[in-house]
Enzyme design. Structure first.
Site, PDB file in Angstrom:
ATOM      1  N   ARG A  90       0.836  -1.216   0.000  1.00 41.77           N
ATOM      2  CA  ARG A  90       0.000   0.000   0.000  1.00 41.77           C
ATOM      3  C   ARG A  90       0.862   1.253   0.000  1.00 41.77           C
ATOM      4  O   ARG A  90       0.545   2.226  -0.692  1.00 41.77           O
ATOM      5  CB  ARG A  90      -0.946  -0.017   1.209  1.00 41.77           C
ATOM      6  CG  ARG A  90      -1.971   1.090   1.160  1.00 41.77           C
ATOM      7  CD  ARG A  90      -3.054   0.945   2.190  1.00 41.77           C
ATOM      8  NE  ARG A  90      -2.564   1.145   3.531  1.00 41.77           N
ATOM      9  CZ  ARG A  90      -3.294   0.961   4.639  1.00 41.77           C
ATOM     10  NH1 ARG A  90      -4.555   0.566   4.535  1.00 41.77           N
ATOM     11  NH2 ARG A  90      -2.796   1.174   5.828  1.00 41.77           N
TER      12      ARG A  90
ATOM     13  N   LYS B 199      -2.781   7.047   1.005  1.00 44.71           N
ATOM     14  CA  LYS B 199      -2.413   7.300   2.411  1.00 44.71           C
ATOM     15  C   LYS B 199      -1.256   8.306   2.432  1.00 44.71           C
ATOM     16  O   LYS B 199      -0.091   7.964   2.586  1.00 44.71           O
ATOM     17  CB  LYS B 199      -2.047   5.987   3.111  1.00 44.71           C
ATOM     18  CG  LYS B 199      -2.069   6.125   4.614  1.00 44.71           C
ATOM     19  CD  LYS B 199      -2.127   4.781   5.294  1.00 44.71           C
ATOM     20  CE  LYS B 199      -1.895   4.869   6.776  1.00 44.71           C
ATOM     21  NZ  LYS B 199      -2.859   5.666   7.529  1.00 44.71           N
TER      22      LYS B 199
ATOM     23  N   GLU C  84     -16.125   6.847   6.791  1.00 43.49           N
ATOM     24  CA  GLU C  84     -15.272   6.142   7.763  1.00 43.49           C
ATOM     25  C   GLU C  84     -15.039   7.033   8.967  1.00 43.49           C
ATOM     26  O   GLU C  84     -15.545   8.155   9.043  1.00 43.49           O
ATOM     27  CB  GLU C  84     -13.937   5.746   7.117  1.00 43.49           C
ATOM     28  CG  GLU C  84     -13.166   6.939   6.564  1.00 43.49           C
ATOM     29  CD  GLU C  84     -11.775   6.597   6.015  1.00 43.49           C
ATOM     30  OE1 GLU C  84     -11.258   5.498   6.258  1.00 43.49           O
ATOM     31  OE2 GLU C  84     -11.200   7.486   5.358  1.00 43.49           O
TER      32      GLU C  84
HETATM   33  C1  LIG Z   1      -8.223   7.368   7.107  1.00 45.24           C
HETATM   34  C2  LIG Z   1      -7.997   5.963   7.551  1.00 45.24           C
HETATM   35  N1  LIG Z   1      -8.956   5.056   7.353  1.00 45.24           N
HETATM   36  C3  LIG Z   1      -8.820   3.788   7.746  1.00 45.24           C
HETATM   37  C4  LIG Z   1      -7.659   3.354   8.367  1.00 45.24           C
HETATM   38  C5  LIG Z   1      -7.515   1.911   8.751  1.00 45.24           C
HETATM   39  O1  LIG Z   1      -6.587   1.288   7.897  1.00 45.24           O
HETATM   40  P1  LIG Z   1      -5.700   0.077   8.365  1.00 45.24           P
HETATM   41  O2  LIG Z   1      -6.629  -0.990   8.826  1.00 45.24           O
HETATM   42  O3  LIG Z   1      -4.948  -0.342   7.152  1.00 45.24           O
HETATM   43  O4  LIG Z   1      -4.820   0.569   9.445  1.00 45.24           O
HETATM   44  C6  LIG Z   1      -6.633   4.266   8.596  1.00 45.24           C
HETATM   45  C7  LIG Z   1      -5.400   3.851   9.241  1.00 45.24           C
HETATM   46  O5  LIG Z   1      -4.406   3.662   8.617  1.00 45.24           O
HETATM   47  C8  LIG Z   1      -6.797   5.609   8.160  1.00 45.24           C
HETATM   48  O6  LIG Z   1      -5.844   6.510   8.363  1.00 45.24           O
END
Ligand SMILES: Cc1ncc(COP(=O)(O)O)c(C=O)c1O
Length: 330
Positions: free
Chosen positions: A88, A187, A220
């Site tokens: 990712r 990200k 989210e």
């Molecule tokens: C905006 C956002 N959504 C969702 C997540 C959850 O993602 P992950 O399960 O890969 O940590 C994160 C954390 O990284 C995030 O920053």
């Protein structure tokens, strides 16, 4: 390569080899600092004690949030889903045309080595790649070399007691950046959208924020994905709402299917949230966090529900399993 299991009885050497070769961007050595006690931070291939781990104020990661990152956890000597996080990271970098100066394998080794240098088996790892040092204009072509930073630390978002009871969340006015902007699908180091949401929840006295997309559908949390349970079925919003496709989200979807629950990715409305039987957040930092109140509406019976609990148990069981990640001291 230095590989030392912190469980072994011999004492780990914490001497940082670089102390005589300081970070070229950094020019202050503090007095009275016990370098042996400080965590070691990786910056561009060297390890610096925390108090000396500095980067330039001309780094575009700081000036413009120009960069990408990952938050990763290690449990019981295994870095959970490390390969998926690295994939990712490189995808985020590709989307913003940032050439990471390490291969994926080198990056994996750098993460593992940082954990070994700090003798850690359980950790929260922050992996950051910025555009690097440039001038005060925003043109990324002026940045000749990306900066790579790896921090191994710990994080607890909510106390065990809070998580046991479930948290109170609030739908905030801050809309998730849509997919045709710098949305959370990448990200990147641009988290102001999330921080504004968090501020709203903080000042209103809630534990966490829930963001809607520009059409009013649930997207989210500020750093977590969201699931609801209705009639025994799991429902989670799609990536078209501008969310980050979470690695924990994927793990939970697979675990849920294995446990026999139907999982549906579809638009979720605020009314769906208010009338859900159960709701929870997922994320690397948040792990699985039950939500028992949303904008003062009690969710279900106001306690973490049976589906959430089953998933929490199933999740707990796979942590530390070498099949679910990469061992640090193999
Ligand atoms: C905006 C956002 N959504 C969702 C997540 C959850 O993602 P992950 O399960 O890969 O940590 C994160 C954390 O990284 C995030 O920053």
């Amino acid at each position: 390569m230095f590989q030392k299991d912190p469980n072994s009885t011999a004492k780990a050497s914490k001497t940082a080899k670089h102390i005589s070769t300081p970070n070229p961007h950094f020019c202050f050595y503090g007095k009275g600092i016990n370098l042996d006690k400080e965590p070691l931070i990786y910056i561009d291939g060297e390890y610096y004690p925390k108090s000396q781990a500095k980067i330039s104020v001309f780094d575009h990661g700081l000036l413009y949030g120009d960069g990408v990152f990952e938050g990763i956890r290690a449990y019981k000597g295994v870095v959970f889903k490390l390969k998926e996080h690295i994939d990712r990271l490189y995808n985020s970098a590709k989307a913003i045309m940032l050439d990471i100066p390490l291969t994926k394998e080198e990056m994996i080794n750098a993460v593992l080595e940082t954990l070994r240098k700090n003798s850690m088996r359980d950790a929260y790892i922050r992996l950051i790649v910025t555009r690097g040092v440039g001038d005060l204009g925003l043109d990324p072509r002026k940045c000749r070399k990306p900066t790579v930073i790896i921090i191994a630390d710990r994080i607890t978002l909510y106390s065990g007691e809070t998580r046991e009871k479930g948290i109170k969340a609030m739908i905030v006015w801050v809309r998730r950046n849509p997919v045709d902007t710098a949305s959370h699908e990448i990200k990147s180091l641009n988290y102001l959208n999330s921080i504004l949401g968090k501020i709203e929840a903080n000042i209103a006295g809630f534990d966490e924020a829930i963001c809607l997309d520009k059409n009013g559908y649930v997207s989210e949390g500020v750093g977590e994905n969201l699931f609801i349970v209705k009639n025994g079925k799991l429902i989670t919003p799609p990536s078209s709402t501008g969310l980050l496709v979470g690695i924990t989200r994927e793990v939970i979807m697979k675990l849920a299917e294995k446990l026999g629950y139907m999982v549906v990715e579809r638009n979720v409305t605020p009314a769906d949230l208010f009338t859900a039987d159960e709701a929870f957040f997922t994320g690397t930092a948040a792990e699985i966090t039950p939500i028992t109140e949303i904008n003062k509406r009690i969710i279900g019976v106001g306690k973490p529900g049976p589906v959430t609990r089953n998933l929490m148990d199933a999740f707990e069981k796979i942590l530390g399993d070498p099949a679910e990640g990469i061992p640090i001291y193999a």
